[in-house]
Design a protein around this motif. Structure first.
Motif, PDB file in Angstrom:
ATOM      1  N   PHE A   1       0.854  -1.190   0.000  1.00 31.16           N
ATOM      2  CA  PHE A   1       0.000   0.000   0.000  1.00 31.16           C
ATOM      3  C   PHE A   1       0.888   1.237   0.000  1.00 31.16           C
ATOM      4  CE2 PHE A   1      -2.459   3.325   2.094  1.00 31.16           C
ATOM      5  CZ  PHE A   1      -3.628   3.289   1.362  1.00 31.16           C
ATOM      6  N   THR A   2       0.660   2.133  -0.972  1.00 27.91           N
ATOM      7  CA  THR A   2       1.484   3.345  -1.069  1.00 27.91           C
ATOM      8  C   THR A   2       0.656   4.623  -1.116  1.00 27.91           C
ATOM      9  OG1 THR A   2       1.524   3.103  -3.465  1.00 27.91           O
ATOM     10  CG2 THR A   2       3.387   2.168  -2.236  1.00 27.91           C
ATOM     11  N   ASN A   3      -0.639   4.541  -1.002  1.00 26.92           N
ATOM     12  CA  ASN A   3      -1.504   5.721  -1.054  1.00 26.92           C
ATOM     13  C   ASN A   3      -1.590   6.329   0.351  1.00 26.92           C
ATOM     14  OD1 ASN A   3      -3.326   7.636  -1.851  1.00 26.92           O
ATOM     15  ND2 ASN A   3      -4.981   6.210  -2.293  1.00 26.92           N
ATOM     16  N   PHE A   4      -0.442   6.817   0.843  1.00 27.18           N
ATOM     17  CA  PHE A   4      -0.324   7.225   2.244  1.00 27.18           C
ATOM     18  C   PHE A   4      -1.186   8.435   2.618  1.00 27.18           C
ATOM     19  CE2 PHE A   4       3.902   5.299   1.283  1.00 27.18           C
ATOM     20  CZ  PHE A   4       3.694   4.141   2.014  1.00 27.18           C
ATOM     21  N   ALA A   5      -1.216   9.438   1.749  1.00 26.09           N
ATOM     22  CA  ALA A   5      -1.954  10.669   2.092  1.00 26.09           C
ATOM     23  C   ALA A   5      -3.447  10.388   2.254  1.00 26.09           C
ATOM     24  CB  ALA A   5      -1.726  11.733   1.026  1.00 26.09           C
ATOM     25  N   GLN A   6      -4.043   9.722   1.260  1.00 31.83           N
ATOM     26  CA  GLN A   6      -5.462   9.389   1.383  1.00 31.83           C
ATOM     27  C   GLN A   6      -5.702   8.387   2.503  1.00 31.83           C
ATOM     28  OE1 GLN A   6      -7.225   8.012  -2.249  1.00 31.83           O
ATOM     29  NE2 GLN A   6      -7.766  10.074  -2.906  1.00 31.83           N
ATOM     30  N   GLY A   7      -4.752   7.473   2.675  1.00 32.66           N
ATOM     31  CA  GLY A   7      -4.890   6.466   3.733  1.00 32.66           C
ATOM     32  C   GLY A   7      -4.946   7.089   5.117  1.00 32.66           C
ATOM     33  N   LYS A   8      -4.095   8.070   5.349  1.00 32.37           N
ATOM     34  CA  LYS A   8      -4.085   8.730   6.664  1.00 32.37           C
ATOM     35  C   LYS A   8      -5.391   9.490   6.896  1.00 32.37           C
ATOM     36  CE  LYS A   8      -1.423  11.780   9.591  1.00 32.37           C
ATOM     37  NZ  LYS A   8      -0.228  12.589   9.756  1.00 32.37           N
ATOM     38  N   LEU A   9      -5.842  10.238   5.874  1.00 31.03           N
ATOM     39  CA  LEU A   9      -7.079  11.012   6.002  1.00 31.03           C
ATOM     40  C   LEU A   9      -8.285  10.101   6.208  1.00 31.03           C
ATOM     41  CD1 LEU A   9      -8.739  13.652   5.762  1.00 31.03           C
ATOM     42  CD2 LEU A   9      -8.837  13.190   3.298  1.00 31.03           C
ATOM     43  N   TRP A  10      -8.475   9.130   5.298  1.00 27.17           N
ATOM     44  CA  TRP A  10      -9.670   8.294   5.365  1.00 27.17           C
ATOM     45  C   TRP A  10      -9.606   7.278   6.497  1.00 27.17           C
ATOM     46  CZ3 TRP A  10     -14.079   9.559   3.383  1.00 27.17           C
ATOM     47  CH2 TRP A  10     -14.099  10.476   2.336  1.00 27.17           C
ATOM     48  N   GLY A  11      -8.404   6.891   6.907  1.00 28.95           N
ATOM     49  CA  GLY A  11      -8.281   6.019   8.076  1.00 28.95           C
ATOM     50  C   GLY A  11      -8.728   6.734   9.346  1.00 28.95           C
ATOM     51  N   THR A  12      -8.344   8.007   9.456  1.00 28.82           N
ATOM     52  CA  THR A  12      -8.779   8.806  10.608  1.00 28.82           C
ATOM     53  C   THR A  12     -10.293   9.008  10.584  1.00 28.82           C
ATOM     54  OG1 THR A  12      -6.648   9.933  10.615  1.00 28.82           O
ATOM     55  CG2 THR A  12      -8.444  10.989  11.829  1.00 28.82           C
ATOM     56  N   ILE A  13     -10.828   9.299   9.402  1.00 22.02           N
ATOM     57  CA  ILE A  13     -12.281   9.472   9.278  1.00 22.02           C
ATOM     58  C   ILE A  13     -13.003   8.180   9.654  1.00 22.02           C
ATOM     59  CG2 ILE A  13     -14.162   9.871   7.644  1.00 22.02           C
ATOM     60  CD1 ILE A  13     -12.269  11.830   6.185  1.00 22.02           C
ATOM     61  N   ALA A  14     -12.491   7.041   9.186  1.00 23.72           N
ATOM     62  CA  ALA A  14     -13.118   5.753   9.507  1.00 23.72           C
ATOM     63  C   ALA A  14     -13.075   5.478  11.011  1.00 23.72           C
ATOM     64  CB  ALA A  14     -12.431   4.628   8.739  1.00 23.72           C
ATOM     65  N   ALA A  15     -11.962   5.825  11.670  1.00 23.02           N
ATOM     66  CA  ALA A  15     -11.862   5.621  13.116  1.00 23.02           C
ATOM     67  C   ALA A  15     -12.874   6.497  13.855  1.00 23.02           C
ATOM     68  CB  ALA A  15     -10.442   5.929  13.587  1.00 23.02           C
ATOM     69  N   VAL A  16     -13.051   7.726  13.396  1.00 19.37           N
ATOM     70  CA  VAL A  16     -14.041   8.625  14.010  1.00 19.37           C
ATOM     71  C   VAL A  16     -15.455   8.104  13.764  1.00 19.37           C
ATOM     72  CG1 VAL A  16     -15.015  10.963  13.911  1.00 19.37           C
ATOM     73  CG2 VAL A  16     -12.538  10.643  13.978  1.00 19.37           C
ATOM     74  N   VAL A  17     -15.703   7.604  12.568  1.00 18.71           N
ATOM     75  CA  VAL A  17     -17.021   7.037  12.244  1.00 18.71           C
ATOM     76  C   VAL A  17     -17.322   5.867  13.174  1.00 18.71           C
ATOM     77  CG1 VAL A  17     -18.256   5.672  10.497  1.00 18.71           C
ATOM     78  CG2 VAL A  17     -17.178   7.823   9.864  1.00 18.71           C
TER      79      VAL A  17
END
Length: 174
Positions: free
Chosen positions: A97-113
């Motif tokens: 996995f190399t899509n780090f920027a989107q991964g960090k943003l959407w991973g944080t959003i998913a954790a908040v969800v």
């Protein structure tokens, strides 16, 4: 001898009914100047027939299980690239996995969800239990809805990752 009481089949007036019952006439009653008396509400909430100790136990157990899952999964989403590398290895993909920027943003959003979804689910479950209604189904529905939304959040960076796209291309070519 005349009987002042109505005979069988006759309709008695309100005054005649009061007199036969030994009550004073209505015009002799004192008029209350106060507001009508309102009965007090019960101090405890009455339990309805739908709630049971088993329902309470199952609801609380499901909420506890959900909380453990939210904490573990939410923490893994905060380290999104490691979690997605495990997913890629699990499905048999060769890349990383190399899509780090989107991964960090959407991973944080998913954790908040996940955290918000569990919080709403717990709130509505506890409200149902306190009102004496069945609540075992609320954690199940809450988990399904929360998982659906969180899965969309996780899928966005995964679907845009070059390693996952290459894996999907090889799966489509088979």
């Amino acid at each position: 001898m005349t009987d002042e009481r109505p005979q069988y089949g006759e309709i008695a007036t309100l005054e005649e009914q009061r007199k036969a019952a030994g009550l004073p006439p209505l015009d002799a009653m004192p008029v209350a100047a106060e507001s009508p008396v309102v009965p007090e509400a019960p101090t405890t909430e009455p339990r309805r027939a739908g709630s049971s100790p088993v329902d309470r136990f199952v609801t609380i157990a499901l909420l506890a299980y959900g909380l453990v899952n939210v904490v573990v999964t939410g923490l893994s989403y905060l380290d999104f690239s490691t979690a997605m590398n495990e997913v890629l290895r699990a499905v048999g993909a060769d890349g990383e996995f190399t899509n780090f920027a989107q991964g960090k943003l959407w991973g944080t959003i998913a954790a908040v969800v996940l955290a918000a979804g569990w919080s709403f689910t717990a709130y509505f479950s506890i409200r149902r239990l306190r009102s004496g209604r069945r609540g075992w189904w609320v954690p199940l529905v809450g988990a399904a809805v929360t998982l659906f939304v969180a899965s969309i959040c996780v899928a966005i960076p995964l679907m845009n990752d070059p390693a996952f796209i290459a894996f999907m291309d090889t799966m489509a070519a088979r």
